[in-house]
Structures are given as C-alpha cells and as structure tokens.
Design an enzyme around this catalytic site. Structure first.
Site, PDB file in Angstrom:
ATOM      1  CD  GLU A   1      13.664 -16.672 -10.211  1.00 23.19           C
ATOM      2  OE1 GLU A   1      13.196 -15.891 -11.061  1.00 23.19           O
ATOM      3  OE2 GLU A   1      13.684 -17.891 -10.341  1.00 23.19           O
TER       4      GLU A   1
ATOM      5  CB  THR B   1       6.911 -20.876 -10.582  1.00 25.39           C
ATOM      6  OG1 THR B   1       7.714 -20.888 -11.758  1.00 25.39           O
ATOM      7  CG2 THR B   1       7.724 -21.413  -9.430  1.00 25.39           C
TER       8      THR B   1
END
Ligand code: HSE
Length: 291
Positions: A120, A168
C-alpha cells in the site's frame, strides 16, 4: 505454482477513517506465483494497462521484497485500479498469501497484514492496513496501532463504481487536518454504532453508524453526482451511504431484499449526472483464499 483469490474491500465506512474495513464477496483479484531467481510481474484484466510491471513500482514487488520471496507473479485484475474498492490491497494481500505459501514462510494471516501494507505504501505513500486487513482476514476489520480485530459480519452491500478516477494520494490531500470536538464526538458515536451493528449483523445500525462530518464531505466534492446518488440510495431503502475508501465508488448498506432497488437507484442517479457507472450487489465476505 500457488494461486490465490483476494477480494475487493471497502475502507473507512464513513465514520471509521483509516480504521474500519470490510471484505466484499465480489469483485476480486487472482494472483499466481511461481519461484524465480528475481521478481517479474505480468498483469491482465480490468485496468491492467494502468498498472506498472516494474517490481519497484508495483505493490506486489514490495510484498515479494518484504518476504524475501522472488517469483514470477501474474496478477489477473478483477478490481479496477483507483476505484476505492481496495484494488492495490487485493493484489498485495493475494501476493502475500501466495508467496508465504510458495516459500513456506509460515506467517499467520495477522502477521501478513504489515507485509501486505508495504504494498500500500507504494501506491499511497503510507502503509495503511484498513484495506489489506479485510482482504487477508475477511469480514469487518478494525485496524489500529494495537493490531487488527475482526468480526465475521454478514451485511448486504451495494458498491457503485463510476467511471471517474480518484487516486488515493489526491483523496488524502483534501482530508481536513483538524476537526472540532463536536465533530469528534459525533464521529466516535457513529463509529461505535457501526461496530455494534456489525456485531449484531444489523444493516440498519451499520447504516446509521456510517455518517461522518469530517472526511466524507471533503471527498464527496471529487465525485460528480455523489450527493444525488446518496439521496437516491437512501430513498430506495439504504440505511447508510458513504464514499468507499478514497472514492470514487459509493457504498450503500441495506436489507438484502432492497439491494436490487438500491443498486438501480444509484445507477440511475449517476446516469442523470452523465456519469457511466456499474453496481456490484455484494455483501461482507471472506478474506483471501488459496486455490
Ligand atoms: N483509509 C484510506 C483512505 C483507504 O481513505 O485514504 C485508502 O487506502
């Protein structure tokens, strides 16, 4: 060769920013791994043209590095990148489980959470666990600095994915840097309500607990049609609607009997805003599975 399916996930659920997550029973990524002297990556499936195959720039490269497990890794994407449905987390979690198995590393699913979170960090700059935890463990997850707690909830959901890309990184830039004490009290109350709803498997309580006055309003502005879609879903019977993860997907919770009507209402509202979209009628599901 080892093959693993890891599900899409929805993080935050409104009031649980960077803490709550759920595994969705569909869509999912499938990852195949074979031992090799160095890591190479091949990507097929939805949105594969946007995903780098350089191991230094792909989430699964970071996972292979963290496990010291070089492999040829083939990712079949079922979860669209930049969708708010944990696309990178699905690949990271599947790769972590597959490489752990391939090299017999013996790590538990809980121990694989920080490993998959390394992936991530490649895409968002921060190692969030709120998508990888449910992708690995399934159910409803609460990820804090103390570790991850899970509840095996069975809650009907609709995830509506518009053809808008929100990264994101961009969605994190609009998050306010502070909040008032009133907003904090409101958020804690809603988050607690949501957690109780998951434990009781009660979609009405879960929906009531999704409301958030801090992060979601800022992110809603990045999603053309969000307010109309939310209103339409609530009118169609959803008990709660919020931005899924960093967006642009919109997540609704409802009773199972209302799922088709809620999905139809969300699609129609996006269509009226001139935004093409697809809806997944789904539910809280299982974590990564080895085939
Ligand atoms: N909690 C994260 C966010 C999920 O909302 O930014 C995306 O990694």
């Amino acid at each position: 060769m080892v093959t693993v399916r890891a599900p899409a996930t929805s993080a935050n659920l409104g009031s649980g920013f960077d803490v709550f997550g759920v595994a969705l029973d569909r869509p999912a990524d499938i990852v195949h791994v074979e031992r090799a002297d160095r890591t190479t990556i091949e990507v097929t499936g939805v949105g594969s043209q946007y995903i780098p195959t350089d191991p230094d720039r792909n989430v699964v490269g970071a996972v292979a590095e963290a496990l010291d497990a070089p492999a040829h890794i083939r990712i079949d994407k079922g979860v669209r990148p930049s969708s708010g449905l944990g696309s990178s987390a699905a690949s990271s979690a599947a790769a972590a489980v597959a490489l752990n198995e391939l090299y017999d590393r013996g790590l538990s699913r809980e121990e694989l959470v920080p490993v998959a979170a390394e992936g991530e960090a490649v895409v968002s700059g921060e190692a969030h666990a709120d998508n990888v935890a449910p992708a690995l463990l399934g159910g409803f997850t609460v990820a804090t600095d103390e570790g991850v707690t899970t509840v095996d909830a069975d809650i009907p959901l609709v995830a509506c994915l518009p053809e808008i890309a929100v990264s994101t990184r961009d969605a994190r830039r609009v998050v306010p840097s502070d909040a008032s004490i009133e907003d904090m009290v409101h958020t804690v109350g809603r988050a607690a309500t949501l957690a109780v709803g998951m434990c009781r498997r009660d979609p009405d309580l879960v929906g009531a607990g999704m409301h958030d006055r801090v992060v979601t309003p800022a992110r809603a502005e990045l999603i053309n049609g969000y307010h109309a879609v939310r209103e339409a879903a609530l009118d169609a019977g959803a008990s709660g609607v919020t931005v899924s993860g960093a967006g642009p997907s919109v997540l609704g919770v409802c009773q199972a009997a209302d799922r088709t009507r809620v999905a139809g209402a969300m699609l129609e509202a996006f269509d009226e805003a001139d935004v093409a979209a697809r809806a997944y009628k789904t539910r809280v599901g299982r974590g990564a599975e080895v085939f």
